[in-house]
Design a protein around this motif. Structure first.
Motif, mmCIF file in Angstrom:
data_model
loop_
_atom_site.group_PDB
_atom_site.id
_atom_site.type_symbol
_atom_site.label_atom_id
_atom_site.label_comp_id
_atom_site.label_asym_id
_atom_site.label_seq_id
_atom_site.Cartn_x
_atom_site.Cartn_y
_atom_site.Cartn_z
ATOM 1 N N VAL A 181 -7.237 -20.856 -15.283
ATOM 2 C CA VAL A 181 -7.646 -22.170 -14.783
ATOM 3 C C VAL A 181 -6.365 -22.969 -14.539
ATOM 4 N N PHE A 182 -6.234 -23.505 -13.335
ATOM 5 C CA PHE A 182 -4.963 -24.109 -12.937
ATOM 6 C C PHE A 182 -5.141 -25.561 -12.519
ATOM 7 N N VAL A 183 -4.435 -26.431 -13.218
ATOM 8 C CA VAL A 183 -4.442 -27.846 -12.865
ATOM 9 C C VAL A 183 -3.298 -28.076 -11.887
ATOM 10 N N ALA A 184 -3.609 -28.642 -10.729
ATOM 11 C CA ALA A 184 -2.568 -28.940 -9.743
ATOM 12 C C ALA A 184 -2.773 -30.356 -9.250
ATOM 13 N N GLY A 185 -1.766 -31.176 -9.373
ATOM 14 C CA GLY A 185 -1.877 -32.572 -8.953
ATOM 15 C C GLY A 185 -1.243 -32.810 -7.613
ATOM 16 N N SER A 186 0.073 -33.027 -7.616
ATOM 17 C CA SER A 186 0.768 -33.335 -6.368
ATOM 18 C C SER A 186 0.674 -32.180 -5.367
ATOM 19 N N ALA A 187 0.560 -30.929 -5.865
ATOM 20 C CA ALA A 187 0.467 -29.777 -4.953
ATOM 21 C C ALA A 187 -0.766 -29.886 -4.061
ATOM 22 N N VAL A 188 -1.856 -30.442 -4.600
ATOM 23 C CA VAL A 188 -3.089 -30.581 -3.826
ATOM 24 C C VAL A 188 -3.130 -31.920 -3.101
ATOM 25 N N TYR A 189 -2.912 -33.006 -3.868
ATOM 26 C CA TYR A 189 -3.050 -34.337 -3.268
ATOM 27 C C TYR A 189 -1.893 -34.686 -2.331
ATOM 28 N N GLY A 190 -0.786 -33.979 -2.463
ATOM 29 C CA GLY A 190 0.339 -34.216 -1.555
ATOM 30 C C GLY A 190 0.203 -33.455 -0.249
ATOM 31 N N ALA A 191 -0.789 -32.562 -0.185
ATOM 32 C CA ALA A 191 -0.987 -31.744 1.021
ATOM 33 C C ALA A 191 -1.861 -32.490 2.027
ATOM 34 N N ASP A 192 -1.611 -32.271 3.311
ATOM 35 C CA ASP A 192 -2.434 -32.882 4.361
ATOM 36 C C ASP A 192 -3.858 -32.341 4.301
ATOM 37 N N ASP A 193 -3.958 -31.037 4.032
ATOM 38 C CA ASP A 193 -5.253 -30.374 3.975
ATOM 39 C C ASP A 193 -5.502 -29.921 2.535
ATOM 40 N N ALA A 194 -6.144 -30.780 1.742
ATOM 41 C CA ALA A 194 -6.365 -30.481 0.320
ATOM 42 C C ALA A 194 -7.202 -29.211 0.145
ATOM 43 N N ALA A 195 -8.267 -29.077 0.951
ATOM 44 C CA ALA A 195 -9.148 -27.908 0.830
ATOM 45 C C ALA A 195 -8.383 -26.619 1.131
ATOM 46 N N GLY A 196 -7.538 -26.660 2.150
ATOM 47 C CA GLY A 196 -6.724 -25.493 2.501
ATOM 48 C C GLY A 196 -5.768 -25.126 1.378
ATOM 49 N N GLN A 197 -5.199 -26.156 0.753
ATOM 50 C CA GLN A 197 -4.261 -25.925 -0.348
ATOM 51 C C GLN A 197 -4.976 -25.345 -1.579
ATOM 52 N N ILE A 198 -6.172 -25.839 -1.850
ATOM 53 C CA ILE A 198 -6.968 -25.307 -2.967
ATOM 54 C C ILE A 198 -7.251 -23.824 -2.734
ATOM 55 N N ALA A 199 -7.644 -23.472 -1.507
ATOM 56 C CA ALA A 199 -7.947 -22.079 -1.170
ATOM 57 C C ALA A 199 -6.700 -21.203 -1.320
ATOM 58 N N ARG A 200 -5.568 -21.740 -0.901
ATOM 59 C CA ARG A 200 -4.315 -20.981 -0.981
ATOM 60 C C ARG A 200 -3.903 -20.729 -2.440
ATOM 61 N N LEU A 201 -4.024 -21.772 -3.244
ATOM 62 C CA LEU A 201 -3.683 -21.629 -4.666
ATOM 63 C C LEU A 201 -4.599 -20.611 -5.341
ATOM 64 N N ARG A 202 -5.896 -20.680 -5.025
ATOM 65 C CA ARG A 202 -6.864 -19.759 -5.630
ATOM 66 C C ARG A 202 -6.539 -18.317 -5.256
ATOM 67 N N GLU A 203 -6.175 -18.133 -3.991
ATOM 68 C CA GLU A 203 -5.844 -16.801 -3.477
ATOM 69 C C GLU A 203 -4.576 -16.249 -4.140
ATOM 70 N N LEU A 204 -3.558 -17.078 -4.262
ATOM 71 C CA LEU A 204 -2.301 -16.657 -4.893
ATOM 72 C C LEU A 204 -2.551 -16.277 -6.354
ATOM 73 N N ALA A 205 -3.373 -17.070 -7.041
ATOM 74 C CA ALA A 205 -3.670 -16.785 -8.444
ATOM 75 C C ALA A 205 -4.442 -15.473 -8.565
ATOM 76 N N ALA A 206 -5.407 -15.265 -7.673
ATOM 77 C CA ALA A 206 -6.252 -14.068 -7.737
ATOM 78 C C ALA A 206 -5.442 -12.787 -7.562
ATOM 79 N N THR A 207 -4.423 -12.826 -6.713
ATOM 80 C CA THR A 207 -3.633 -11.626 -6.480
ATOM 81 C C THR A 207 -2.763 -11.263 -7.685
#
Length: 218
Positions: free
Chosen positions: A189-215
């Protein structure tokens, strides 16, 4: 692999809209700070109660406060689905975890970077999640502390040794550059603050983080 964006990096004047930006996340991580346990003051019970009424995702409340034995159950009552208190602040962690679970919330035990897991290993069956802080708690936007990675590994091993289904959360400096190391060490379970809210596309960033973690899941 779950992503819990921290609203500490959100626009506090528009929290309902900011929660909407992370509707694809698994949780909304809400940092409660009292100016005593950590050198910062954020938000408390009335705000958490208001957020719980409008959030599209369940609230994951992280209480960085003194005397959680007294205050934490009220956050479960207020609608937080997961309530995490600090090992360093709780007088009776087992009793508190049981009280939170009785309120219908998941109980989380948080450890600052310098706090070892070993003294709390036998308490693991009493909690639903362990939060290993990967920065010193108090402020958003800090750098991930790699020095904590061995502790994440030992925590994951302690959970495995006991055959438990306890989540292992990391909070602090989690980004596309650090999430793989945390997942590899055993976090899920990963808490990400500025990594998500600092991104233009929050949903895209969430998906990317989830994918990186899954691999790199263990």
């Amino acid at each position: 692999m779950q992503i819990s964006p921290s609203i500490l990096s959100a626009d506090f004047a528009n929290l309902e809209a900011e929660l909407g930006r992370i509707a694809t996340a698994d949780w909304a991580h809400v940092d409660v700070m009292d100016g005593h346990f950590v050198p910062n003051l954020t938000l408390g019970l009335p705000v958490v109660e208001a957020l719980a009424r409008v959030t599209p995702v369940p609230i994951d409340a992280h209480l960085m406060i003194d005397d959680p034995d007294r205050w934490a159950p009220a956050y479960a009552e207020a609608g937080a689905r997961s309530v995490t208190f600090h090992a360093e602040a709780a007088a009776a962690p087992v009793r508190l975890a049981r009280e939170l679970r009785a309120q219908g919330a998941r109980a989380g035990l948080a450890l600052k970077p310098a706090t070892p897991i070993e003294p709390y290993a036998d308490l693991l069956p009493e909690v639903d999640m362990v939060l290993v802080m990967t920065v010193e708690p108090g402020f958003g936007g800090q750098s991930f502390l790699d020095v904590v990675l061995p502790k994440i590994r030992r925590t994951r091993q302690a959970i495995r040794d006991r055959g438990l289904d306890v989540w292992l959360q990391v909070d602090g400096g989690v980004s596309v550059d650090t999430i793989e190391r945390a997942a590899d060490a055993g976090a899920d379970v990963f808490v990400a603050g500025s990594a998500v809210y600092g991104a233009d596309d929050a949903a895209g960033q969430i998906a990317r983080l989830r994918e990186l973690a899954a691999t790199h899941a263990h």
